[in-house]
Motif scaffolding. Structure first.
Motif, short mmCIF file in Angstrom:
data_model
loop_
_atom_site.label_atom_id
_atom_site.label_comp_id
_atom_site.label_asym_id
_atom_site.label_seq_id
_atom_site.Cartn_x
_atom_site.Cartn_y
_atom_site.Cartn_z
N THR A 43 -36.59 18.09 -23.50
CA THR A 43 -36.31 19.51 -23.22
C THR A 43 -35.75 19.69 -21.82
O THR A 43 -34.78 20.44 -21.60
N GLU A 85 -35.98 25.40 -26.86
CA GLU A 85 -37.26 25.07 -27.49
C GLU A 85 -38.07 26.36 -27.66
O GLU A 85 -38.07 27.22 -26.78
N ASP A 161 -32.78 22.33 -29.51
CA ASP A 161 -34.06 21.73 -29.10
C ASP A 161 -35.11 21.92 -30.19
O ASP A 161 -35.63 23.01 -30.37
N GLU A 162 -35.39 20.87 -30.89
CA GLU A 162 -36.40 20.85 -31.95
C GLU A 162 -36.28 22.00 -32.93
O GLU A 162 -37.20 22.79 -33.11
MG LIG Z 1 -39.56 19.54 -25.70
#
Ligand SMILES: [Mg+2]
Ligand SMILES: Nc1ncnc2c1ncn2[C@@H]1O[C@H](COP(=O)(O)OP(=O)(O)O)[C@@H](O)[C@H]1O
Lengths: 236, 324
Positions: A43, A85, A161-162
């Protein structure tokens, strides 16, 4: 010349060095994944690229621009969109307004409205909820909104991000389908994922991060069969 | 109380309440974006009144560096017509807005860029307020200033309505104050609610990090916010000053405190709340009997106290567990 290039980049939170001396490139047209355990610095790396954070040292360039010289709002104008994220939709504004704000850097309002309609076609659930406050959407819907909003700036490079975090498996598959589709339409993607197996299946190249450093990198198909990576990250 | 005095009180209350709303909105805008109170807002209110006075009269009294100065020996070209007043009010308010932008640069931005505790910015804004008040005193002295007669030009001073045997007086100033305030509040509401700029402003208020990821320059929007807040504060000062006179450099202090009561009463950070709070306090004050008018100032805070006991989040505020 790569589209995105990080050279010996280090990023700190105060005295804590979260990213140490990493070098990474993304070529135009690629999907590149960044995998690694929780706390590895993934991140932080994305936050440095979009200039949410100021790197301590190293170089960072995108499409001929030095990203270290500008602030986050300028990075978007160069063509980098970051879906952060935890999604970070604007909870107190409607789905439609979130999308409109995604196109804040654009001035072509007719095209923007056309793009919003296309987003509703691609993500029908967002279309059904266009007037609803974004904070009232489910996790999966918020993730779709975060991706759609990032796309509204018509980026050359999309940082994700994810995107699958906390989502039901069927929605995860849907999101990876969309990622591939976007890439086929010409969007370059840098993807951070916990779901390493799926991420490697869906990408051209992979970087593995560990404790702030890059430990392995290479074509995803090769890394997915590498004993060491297999052992550490793919549970086998 | 008979009907005519009731109506008279309502009119008086709405007029002064709408200025409170206009003024308090400046606090609200800055609070929504930065989460802090700008204690220099009362000083900006004062400055707005002095700026407009300077444009429309330009005549200074017997104290201060500007003593005896008369900018317009033949009378200000802006005096004596409704348009002249409108123009000087506009320029005075814009100047106040620019001062607010300078205040942001000097008192708020340095703190923010160093990641200092917001409480420090609050203290530095208080410091700026004192500096402004003292500068005014040094320049034009501590005496009060009245706007010249006839600044509204041909408009009649008041409208009289007969209600039975009684007369209701609507002063032109009150109509101007109420009308201008309401129109501005409406425009501001539309701008913030509907336009691209307004949406971006709300994005900055909700989450500056996310806003910057969308290409919104947070610093620029903070400047815009301070300008708007200063403009509203300066206009409120102008309207009050033109109607009751400028009571000296500390003119804005009472309004500054009352403005705080207004935003807390209405609900911190809520724009409709600031408007409602302003009107409620204005009306409450108007109904204080003349014999007790010395206690006028206490009304706002007594009301605040009672309402907060029942609704700790204010009239239109949402209970905030934590800032997102
Ligand atoms: Mg992360
Ligand atoms: N806001 C923060 N303040 C201090 N340390 C942080 C902060 N965010 C992350 N870290 C630390 O930086 C390191 C990398 O975090 P992060 O980039 O979030 O990892 P990842 O995304 O790979 O899980 C971790 O050790 C984490 O504890």
């Amino acid at each position: 010349m790569p589209l995105l290039e990080l050279n010996n980049l280090s990023v700190n939170y105060g005295a804590v060095q979260a990213v140490r001396d990493i070098s990474l490139t993304v070529e135009a047209g690629e999907i590149v994944t960044l995998i690694g355990a929780n706390g590895a610095g993934k991140t932080t790396t994305l936050r440095a690229i979009s200039r949410m954070m100021k790197p301590r040292s190293g170089t960072l360039s995108f499409d001929g621009h030095d990203l270290l010289a500008v602030s986050a709002d300028v990075v978007v104008r160069y063509g980098v969109a970051h879906s952060p994220e935890g999604r970070q939709v604007l909870a107190r504004q409607s789905v439609a307004d979130n999308l409109e704000l995604g196109a804040f850097i654009r001035r072509d309002s007719a095209q923007i409205q056309a793009d919003i309609r296309r987003m509703y076609e691609r993500f029908p659930r967002l279309g059904e909820r266009r007037g609803q406050l974004a904070g009232t959407l489910s996790g999966g819907e918020q993730q779709m909104l975060a991706i759609a909003r990032a796309l509204m700036s018509r980026p050359k490079l999309l940082l994700l991000d994810e995107p699958s975090l906390g989502l039901a498996p069927i929605i995860v598959l849907e999101i990876f389908g969309i990622i591939k589709e976007l890439n086929a339409q010409g969007v370059t993607i840098l993807l951070v994922e916990q779901n390493a197996r799926l991420a490697m299946q869906s990408s051209h190249r992979t970087y593995v991060m560990e404790a702030g450093q890059i430990t392995f990198s290479g074509p995803s198909a090769e890394l997915a069969n590498d004993e060491r990576v297999l052992h550490a990250y793919l549970g086998g | 109380m008979d009907l005519s005095s009731f109506l008279q009180n309502v009119l008086n209350g709405l007029a002064i309440g709408s200025v409170y709303a206009l003024f308090a909105l400046g606090y609200t805008l800055i609070f929504s974006i930065l989460g802090i109170i700008n204690f220099a807002h009362g000083a900006v209110f004062t400055l707005g009144a002095y700026f407009t006075y300077t444009l429309i009269s330009g005549q200074f009294e017997n104290n201060g560096l500007l003593k005896g100065v008369n900018l317009f020996p033949n009378g200000s070209p802006l005096a004596g017509s409704a348009w002249g007043f409108a123009l000087s009010a506009l320029v005075g308010s814009v100047l106040a807005g620019l001062v607010a932008v300078v205040i942001e640069r000097l008192a708020f931005r340095p703190m923010r860029s160093r990641g200092a505790d917001p409480l420090l910015a609050l203290v530095s804004s208080l410091g700026v307020a004192l500096v402004i008040v003292n500068l005014i005193q040094i320049l034009v002295g501590a005496e009060s200033y009245s706007f010249p007669d006839g600044i509204y030009g041909d408009l009649p001073g008041a409208l009289l309505f007969k209600l039975g045997k009684k007369t209701i007086i609507i002063r032109t100033v009150q109509v101007i104050i109420f009308g201008v305030s309401m129109v501005l509040l409406l425009i501001l509401g539309l701008v913030i609610g509907r336009t691209r700029t307004g949406k971006a402003l709300r994005a900055v208020a909700e989450n500056p990090g996310t806003a910057s990821l969308l290409g919104i320059s947070v610093d620029r929007f903070i400047v815009i916010t301070f300008f708007l807040a200063g403009l509203l504060g300066g206009l409120a000062g102008t309207l009050v000053g033109s109607s009751f006179g400028i009571a000296g450099p500390y003119f804005g202090v009472t309004y500054g405190l009352k403005g705080l009561a207004v935003i807390v009463l209405g609900g911190l950070g809520s724009i409709p709340g600031a408007v409602l709070g302003g009107l409620v306090i204005g009306l409450a004050e108007a109904f204080v009997p003349a014999d007790y008018s010395a206690y006028n100032q206490a009304v706002a805070f007594a009301l605040l106290f009672v309402i907060l006991l029942v609704r700790p989040q204010g009239l239109l505020g949402k209970l905030q567990i934590q800032k997102v």
